[in-house]
Design a protein around this motif. Structure first.
Motif, PDB file in Angstrom:
ATOM      1  N   SER A  67      25.240 -16.261  -5.290  1.00 27.29           N
ATOM      2  CA  SER A  67      24.738 -17.478  -5.936  1.00 27.29           C
ATOM      3  C   SER A  67      25.683 -18.624  -5.637  1.00 27.29           C
ATOM      4  N   ASN A  68      25.129 -19.815  -5.629  1.00 27.89           N
ATOM      5  CA  ASN A  68      25.921 -20.993  -5.307  1.00 27.89           C
ATOM      6  C   ASN A  68      25.354 -22.193  -6.051  1.00 27.89           C
ATOM      7  N   ASP A  69      26.234 -23.002  -6.633  1.00 27.83           N
ATOM      8  CA  ASP A  69      25.844 -24.234  -7.323  1.00 27.83           C
ATOM      9  C   ASP A  69      26.741 -25.363  -6.833  1.00 27.83           C
ATOM     10  N   ASP A  70      26.124 -26.400  -6.255  1.00 29.57           N
ATOM     11  CA  ASP A  70      26.835 -27.602  -5.833  1.00 29.57           C
ATOM     12  C   ASP A  70      26.446 -28.751  -6.758  1.00 29.57           C
ATOM     13  N   TYR A  71      27.405 -29.603  -7.074  1.00 25.46           N
ATOM     14  CA  TYR A  71      27.131 -30.686  -8.019  1.00 25.46           C
ATOM     15  C   TYR A  71      28.119 -31.835  -7.787  1.00 25.46           C
ATOM     16  N   HIS A  72      27.873 -32.948  -8.439  1.00 24.77           N
ATOM     17  CA  HIS A  72      28.870 -34.008  -8.491  1.00 24.77           C
ATOM     18  C   HIS A  72      28.897 -34.588  -9.900  1.00 24.77           C
ATOM     19  N   LEU A  73      30.010 -35.193 -10.237  1.00 25.28           N
ATOM     20  CA  LEU A  73      30.155 -35.835 -11.542  1.00 25.28           C
ATOM     21  C   LEU A  73      29.913 -37.332 -11.398  1.00 25.28           C
TER      22      LEU A  73
END
Length: 791
Positions: free
Chosen positions: A387-393
Motif C-alpha cells: 500500500s502507498n499513500d502520497d500527500y501534501h500539506l
C-alpha cells in the motif's frame, strides 16, 4: 605451601587442558542423492586426524572431540562417488550437523577419482547439467558486501550484472541482460513471493533480504536453461533449502548490526534425536532507535521486521514432515513538518507512507516408498500486500493533509506441489511433478485532484484465478563420460487461458577427470503479475476496457554451450556461450512507442505505457561468461568473473533498441584471506575485498536545446537508450574477527561498500537552474557493522 600449590595445580590442570583444546561434535546423515535412502556403513573421516566413524542403519553418524578450526572431511561408500568437504569451519558455538547426499558411481573402484571441493561442486539438483551452481551460507557472509544475502552474493557470479536497476543499495540482479522480474524464488521446492524488504510489486529484489543465514542451507542458483521442473522463470532462479535445527541440544545466536538486530534459537522436539525446531526473528535497528527518539537515517526512515522458522517433526511411518515459514513487514515514510518556515526544498511539503507485508507458510512431506522411489509433496500459502499513500500539506488550510495518490494491492496464493522420483538403476532416473496454484487478488490505484476531494481510478479489480504447471524429466547416464537429461514443462494460466509446452534438453561430456563440455537447450515462459492484465483503457465515450486481459505471456528460448576445466582440486576455470531469443513480449501497441515489458522492474514500470499492449515485441540476449575460481583452501580464496553481452529488444514496429539492462560488460574480482591467531589457535582474522567494473546504466541522450526551451529534461526518443551514463566502478572491503571460546563463538564483522566513495552515475537530467546536464549518483561509502555471538 608446596602441597597446597600441587593441589591447586592438579585442580586447575583440567581447565588448562580444556581451554587449550577446544573441540566440537560433528554429526549428520548420509543418504543416496537421488532416492533420499539412508546409506548404512558409509565411512566418514577427518583428514590428518585419527577421527572417523561409520553410519548406522538410519544413515546417522557422530564424531566427537573434533578440533576447532578448518577441517577436511572425506565420505566414502562402496559403489558410490566419494565426497570431499574441504575447509569446513568447526567452532564451539554450534555443533556441525550436515545432511550429505552421495551419487552412485559408474566407474570401477580401481579408477582414480579427482578430488572436488564440495563447496564449489555441481548443484544439488542432479538434473541440472548447465548454468547452475550450489552456494553455501558461508559464502553469503564471506564475500565483501554480500551481507548474508543470497542475491547480493549471486552478484559476484559470471552472467550476473548489477546496473540497470534502481540503486546499488538494492539487491536486484540482472541475469544475462534480463529484467530482475524474470528471477524465480523457490523455498523447499515451491515458488514463493519476492523475499525482500522494500521490493516493488511484481519485482524480485529489494533493499534487504528477509532470508536469514541462520536458516538457509546449501542451495542452488541458476542463470538459464533450467531443468524441466522449473516454470515461471525466464532469467534466473534461486532454489533455497532450509537447514534443520539441532535435534539433540539447544543452541542460540544473537546478532546486532546497523541494518538489523536478530536472534535465533534451535533445539530438539521430543526426545533427543527426533524432531527439531529452528526460529529466527529480526527487527530494524534503525526502527528501534527511532522508537526511543533517535533518527540517524535522516528524514526518510525505513522500518522492517521478519520472522522465519523450520520445524522438523519426528520421523514416522507416514514419512517425514517439516513446517516452514517466512514473513516480513516493512514501512518507509516521510512525515512532513507542519511548519512551512522550515521547508527548504520545493517538495518539502510532500510526504508518503509505503507499507509492505510478505509471507509464506508451508508444510513439506517426504515419503520413501522403497529404496528406489520417493514422493515429495509441498503445500504453501503466501501473501503479498503493498500500500502507498502520497500527500501534501496545505499551509493555507491549517496544514491539512491533501491526498495525491493511493494504492492497495493484495495478492494471496495457495500452491500444492507433488513430485514423484524414481531411480530405475545407476544409469536411469526420472521425475514427474504437478503444481497447482490458486490466486486471489484485490487491488486499486487512484489519482486525486481538487484538493483531494475527487479521484480517478485507473486500476481496480478483485477476483481469483488458477495456474497449473506439470513436468516430466529424465536423466540417462550412458557411462562415466556421457550424461543427458530431457523433459517437458507444461504451463497453463487460467486468467488469460493461455498455455505453453516447453521442451528442455541438456548433454554433458566428461572428457577426462579435469575437463567437461555441456550443452543445454530449452523453452521457458512466465506470466505477468495479475495487475498487468487489468490495466484499464478508456475510449472516446469514456467506456473502460481491459486491453491486456487476453495477452499471452513471454516465451524465451535458451541455448548454452559451456566448458569446465578443473585445473587442480581447488582451482576451476569455466566459460559459457549463450543465446536467448524472447518472443510474444508485451509491448505498447503504438508503433512509435518504445515501451516494452522487458525494461520493467515492477508493476509501476508496466503501467508506464498508454495501457494498450500487444504481444508483437521481441528480445535477444547473447554473450559469454568466464570465471576463474579458487575455492577456499590454504587460508585464502579468489574469484575472477567476467561477462561480455548484448541485450536488445524490439517494439511493435520491429525496430531494435538497447534494453535498460544492457551494460555490455561486467567484471568482478574477489579475494580473501584468513589468519589464525592466538596461542590456542582460537582466533581468526579475515580480510575480504571486491572490485566491480561494468558499463553503467543506459540512458537516452538529452536534447539540450529542446530542454532549455521547455525548462525541463527533453530526450531524443529516436536514440532510445543509445548511450551510457558512464562506466561503474566500486571497491568493497570487509574485515572480520572471530574468537572461539569454550562454549561460545564471537564474531565482529565490518563491510564497507564503495570504500573509495567513488561517485557512479545513476541517471542524467537537465538542471534548469544551472542550465547544465547533471547526474544523480549511486550510493557512496556505505559501512555495515555487525556483532554476532553463538552459544
Amino acid at each position: 605451601m608446596k602441597t597446597s600449590a600441587l593441589v591447586l595445580a592438579c585442580l586447575y590442570m583440567p581447565f588448562l587442558i580444556y581451554a587449550q583444546n577446544h573441540v566440537q561434535t560433528f554429526r549428520g546423515t548420509i543418504f543416496e542423492q537421488e532416492t533420499l535412502t539412508p546409506l548404512t556403513g558409509a565411512n566418514i573421516m577427518i583428514e590428518n586426524t585419527d577421527l572417523g566413524t561409520s553410519t548406522d542403519l538410519d544413515g546417522h553418524f557422530e564424531i566427537k572431540n573434533v578440533p576447532i578450526g578448518r577441517q577436511n572431511i572425506v565420505i566414502t561408500y562402496l559403489g558410490y562417488e566419494p565426497v570431499y568437504l574441504n575447509n569446513i569451519l568447526i567452532t564451539t558455538g554450534k555443533e556441525l550437523v550436515l545432511d550429505i547426499g552421495m551419487t552412485e558411481s559408474l566407474i570401477s573402484m580401481e579408477e582414480v577419482v579427482v578430488r572436488v571441493d564440495q563447496e564449489k561442486a555441481a548443484p544439488l539438483n542432479e538434473m541440472a547439467l548447465s548454468s547452475a551452481r550450489s552456494f553455501s551460507v558461508e559464502e553469503t557472509g564471506r564475500y565483501a558486501s554480500s551481507l548474508f544475502d543470497p542475491a547480493r552474493m549471486a552478484m559476484n557470479f559470471a552472467g550476473v550484472s548489477t546496473t540497470g536497476g534502481s540503486s546499488d543499495l538494492f539487491n536486484e540482479i540482472i541475469v544475462r541482460g534480463n529484467s530482475p522480474r524474470g528471477v524465480l524464488w523457490r523455498l523447499e521446492g515451491i515458488e514463493i513471493p519476492n523475499p525482500n524488504h522494500f521490493g516493488g510489486i511484481g519485482s524480485s529484489g529489494g533493499g534487504i533480504s528477509m532470508l536469514s543465514s541462520s536458516l538457509i542451507s546449501t542451495s542452488d542458483f541458476y542463470t538459464g536453461a533450467f531443468p524441466a521442473e522449473f516454470g515461471d522463470a525466464i532469467s534466473g532462479a534461486f532454489d533455497l533449502k532450509l537447514r534443520k535445527g539441532n535435534n539433540e541440544k539447544r543452541e542460540h545466536s544473537f546478532m546486532l548490526g546497523i541494518l538489523g538486530t536478530e536472534i535465533a534459537t534451535e533445539g530438539p522436539i521430543g526426545k533427543p534425536g527426533d524432531g527439531s525446531y529452528l526460529v529466527n526473528f529480526r527487527y530494524s535497528t534503525l526502527g528501534m532507535l527511532q522508537k526511543i527518539g533517535l533518527n540517524p537515517a535522516g528524514d526518510v526512515l525505513p522500518e522492517y521486521g521478519d520472522l522465519s522458522f523450520n520445524v522438523y517433526l519426528p520421523k514416522s511411518s507416514w514419512g517425514t514432515f517439516n513446517i516452514f515459514g517466512l514473513s516480513g513487514k516493512n514501512r518507509a515514510y516521510f512525515k512532513v513538518e507542519s511548519d512551512s518556515t522550515k521547508w527548504i526544498e520545493s517538495d518539502d511539503d510532500y510526504g508518503f507512507n509505503e507499507r509492505q507485508t510478505v509471507g509464506t507458510i508451508g508444510i513439506s512431506h517426504k515419503l520413501l516408498l522403497d529404496d528406489k522411489r520417493y514422493l515429495h509433496t509441498v503445500f504453501a500459502a503466501s501473501t503479498d500486500q503493498n500500500s502507498n499513500d502520497d500527500y501534501h500539506l496545505d499551509p493555507t488550510q491549517n496544514y491539512r493533509k491533501i491526498k495525491e495518490f493511493e494504492n492497495r494491492f493484495n495478492n494471496q496464493i495457495y500452491r500444492l506441489s507433488s513430485t514423484y522420483n524414481h531411480k530405475l538403476n545407476a544409469k536411469n532416473s526420472y521425475k514427474i511433478g504437478i503444481i497447482g496454484s490458486y490466486h486471489h487478488f484485490d487491488f486499486y490505484a487512484r489519482d486525486f485532484s481538487d484538493n483531494g476531494e475527487t479521484f480517478t481510478t485507473y486500476l481496480q479489480d478483485s477476483g481469483f484465478t488458477t495456474q497449473l504447471n506439470s513436468f516430466i524429466q529424465w536423466k540417462y547416464r550412458l557411462n562415466e563420460n556421457w550424461t543427458t537429461t530431457g523433459g517437458l514443462h507444461f504451463n497453463y494460466f487460467g486468467l488469460t487461458k493461455k498455455s505453453s509446452i516447453e521442451p528442455r534438453f541438456a548433454l554433458k561430456w566428461q572428457a577426462d577427470q579435469k575437463q567437461a563440455l555441456h550443452l543445454a537447450l530449452g523453452l521457458h515462459s512466465k506470466p505477468e503479475h495479475p495487475v498487468f492484465y487489468f490495466i484499464e483503457s478508456s475510449d472516446q465515450r469514456d467506456i473502460k476496457t481491459l486491453p491486456n486481459r487476453n495477452l499471452d505471456y513471454i516465451k524465451s528460448f535458451h541455448a548454452v554451450l559451456g566448458y569446465d576445466f578443473r585445473i587442480s582440486s581447488d582451482l576451476r576455470f569455466n566459460t559459457e556461450l549463450y543465446y536467448q531469443y524472447l518472443y510474444d513480449v508485451p509491448v505498447e501497441k503504438d508503433p512509435s512507442s518504445v515501451y516494452s515489458i522487458l525494461n520493467s522492474l515492477d508493476v509501476w514500470d508496466m503501467l508506464s505505457g498508454n495501457s494498450t499492449a500487444t504481444n508483437d515485441g521481441k528480445g535477444k540476449n547473447y554473450g559469454i561468461d568466464i570465471s576463474m575460481e579458487k575455492s577456499f583452501s590454504n587460508s585464502y580464496y579468489f574469484l575472477l568473473s567476467g561477462s561480455l553481452f548484448n541485450s536488445r529488444f524490439s517494439n511493435a514496429s520491429g525496430k531494435w533498441y538497447n534494453t535498460r539492462f544492457n551494460s555490455q560488460y561486467q567484471t568482478n574480482l574477489l579475494a580473501g584471506k584468513e589468519i589464525v591467531m592466538g596461542k590456542n589457535k582460537n582466533k581468526i582474522f579475515g580480510m575480504n575485498g571486491k572490485m566491480v567494473l561494468n558499463g553503467g546504466n543506459r540512458t537516452t541522450p538529452i536534447n539540450l536545446e529542446a530542454s532549455r526551451e521547455a525548462g525541463h529534461t527533453v530526450r531524443d526518443k529516436d536514440l532510445y537508450l543509445a548511450n551510457s551514463v558512464g562506466s561503474y566502478y566500486r571497491l568493497d572491503v570487509g574485515v572480520s574477527y572471530k574468537i572461539i571460546k569454550t562454549k561460545t563463538t564471537h564474531s565482529l564483522m565490518l563491510d564497507i561498500q564503495n570504500v573509495t566513495n567513488h561517485l557512479n552515475h545513476l541517471e542524467d537530467f537537465y538542471n534548469r537552474s544551472t542550465d547544465q546536464i547533471e547526474y544523480t549518483d549511486h550510493t557512496g561509502l556505505f559501512p555495515v557493522l555487525n556483532y554476532r555471538i553463538e552459544f
